[in-house]
Design an enzyme around this catalytic site. Sequence first.
Site, PDB file in Angstrom:
ATOM      1  N   ILE A   7      -2.139  -1.191  -3.816  1.00 53.46           N
ATOM      2  CA  ILE A   7      -3.160  -0.495  -3.029  1.00 53.46           C
ATOM      3  C   ILE A   7      -2.769   0.978  -2.925  1.00 53.46           C
ATOM      4  O   ILE A   7      -1.747   1.325  -2.333  1.00 53.46           O
ATOM      5  CB  ILE A   7      -3.289  -1.125  -1.629  1.00 53.46           C
ATOM      6  CG1 ILE A   7      -3.602  -2.622  -1.752  1.00 53.46           C
ATOM      7  CG2 ILE A   7      -4.361  -0.413  -0.822  1.00 53.46           C
ATOM      8  CD1 ILE A   7      -3.493  -3.376  -0.424  1.00 53.46           C
ATOM      9  N   GLY A  47       3.103  -0.086  -2.215  1.00 57.49           N
ATOM     10  CA  GLY A  47       2.600  -0.385  -3.550  1.00 57.49           C
ATOM     11  C   GLY A  47       3.635  -0.056  -4.607  1.00 57.49           C
ATOM     12  O   GLY A  47       3.752  -0.761  -5.622  1.00 57.49           O
ATOM     13  N   ASP A  54       0.841  -1.196   0.000  1.00 55.02           N
ATOM     14  CA  ASP A  54       0.000   0.000   0.000  1.00 55.02           C
ATOM     15  C   ASP A  54       0.873   1.241   0.000  1.00 55.02           C
ATOM     16  O   ASP A  54       1.907   1.292   0.655  1.00 55.02           O
ATOM     17  CB  ASP A  54      -0.951   0.003   1.209  1.00 55.02           C
ATOM     18  CG  ASP A  54      -0.228   0.171   2.542  1.00 55.02           C
ATOM     19  OD1 ASP A  54       0.840  -0.458   2.719  1.00 55.02           O
ATOM     20  OD2 ASP A  54      -0.722   0.927   3.395  1.00 55.02           O
ATOM     21  N   SER A  55       0.478   2.244  -0.796  1.00 56.53           N
ATOM     22  CA  SER A  55       1.168   3.525  -0.873  1.00 56.53           C
ATOM     23  C   SER A  55       2.627   3.315  -1.283  1.00 56.53           C
ATOM     24  O   SER A  55       2.892   2.780  -2.359  1.00 56.53           O
ATOM     25  CB  SER A  55       1.031   4.268   0.462  1.00 56.53           C
ATOM     26  OG  SER A  55       1.393   5.619   0.344  1.00 56.53           O
ATOM     27  N   ALA A  56       3.606   3.693  -0.439  1.00 53.63           N
ATOM     28  CA  ALA A  56       5.003   3.439  -0.786  1.00 53.63           C
ATOM     29  C   ALA A  56       5.251   1.946  -0.969  1.00 53.63           C
ATOM     30  O   ALA A  56       6.066   1.532  -1.810  1.00 53.63           O
ATOM     31  CB  ALA A  56       5.918   3.996   0.299  1.00 53.63           C
TER      32      ALA A  56
END
Length: 287
Positions: free
Chosen positions: A152, A128, A124-126
């Site tokens: 994500i 991802g 998720d985020s970084a």
Amino acid sequence: MTAASAGEPEKVAEVVDRVAATQAGDLAVRIYRPLGVPAGGPPLPVVVFFHGGGYVLGDLDSHDGLARVLANGAQSVVVSVDYPLAPENRFPVPVEAGYAATTWVADNADELGVDPSRLAVAGDSAGGNLAAVVALKARAARRPHIGFQLLIYPDLDFRRTNYSITEFAGKYGNISRAAQEWFMDHYLAEADDKLNPLVSPLLEPDLTGLPPALVITAEYDALRDEGEQYGQRLAAAGVPVTVKRYDGMIHEFLRHPFDDAKVAIGDATAALRNFFDPMADAHPQRP
């Protein structure tokens, strides 16, 4: 199923913390085994998971809840990676660690009780970003085999020029433009690194041959547009991809007790199950 951070953490069959001796050095990992799978059965599929936190924050504990629901929902082992953080460990250190951890999982599949032919990356985020970059590195090296990528609300374009990143900065729970720069300055060793596809996967000129993907975005997330653009580019390159935007949602919504977080977790784990076993949704699911 509960949202990843709502109430008590979801129970799993087993959680083991260990140190993985990888080509990038020793890395702490946390291994989750799902409920509902008989002990001593055939090897399970495996998800290598990378937490978010802007490459500076986050750890195994911050994303423990999300790792648990992914393990149970996907009926797979999840290996959560405690990759080195910036600014002490700038690019490319986290990338090399993420790739090394994924290779370690595949190389030690027998010991871990997992099936390396059913290996996915997720984050998720970084995280991802790292999942997408590890898929790029694995394609280039032709190992390990990664069959699916779950991205994500991924961070995929360090140019920071699209509509959502500029218009939503400092709004709807998103960080400010100054904070965007702060995180980037901590992660990047050189300013020009932002144009490197291993930092900004959206800038990779050739996306052919990458694993099928599910890209989750949120309507009011500053990272929304780059995730959706990456999905469009994957599709144009012939990669099977689903991009799903969750209306009304914000960055990191999967880790909050929102109704749509439960829906998104269900969608994510269904996508993983479908990769692991295309007939999975015809089988009874865990209680």
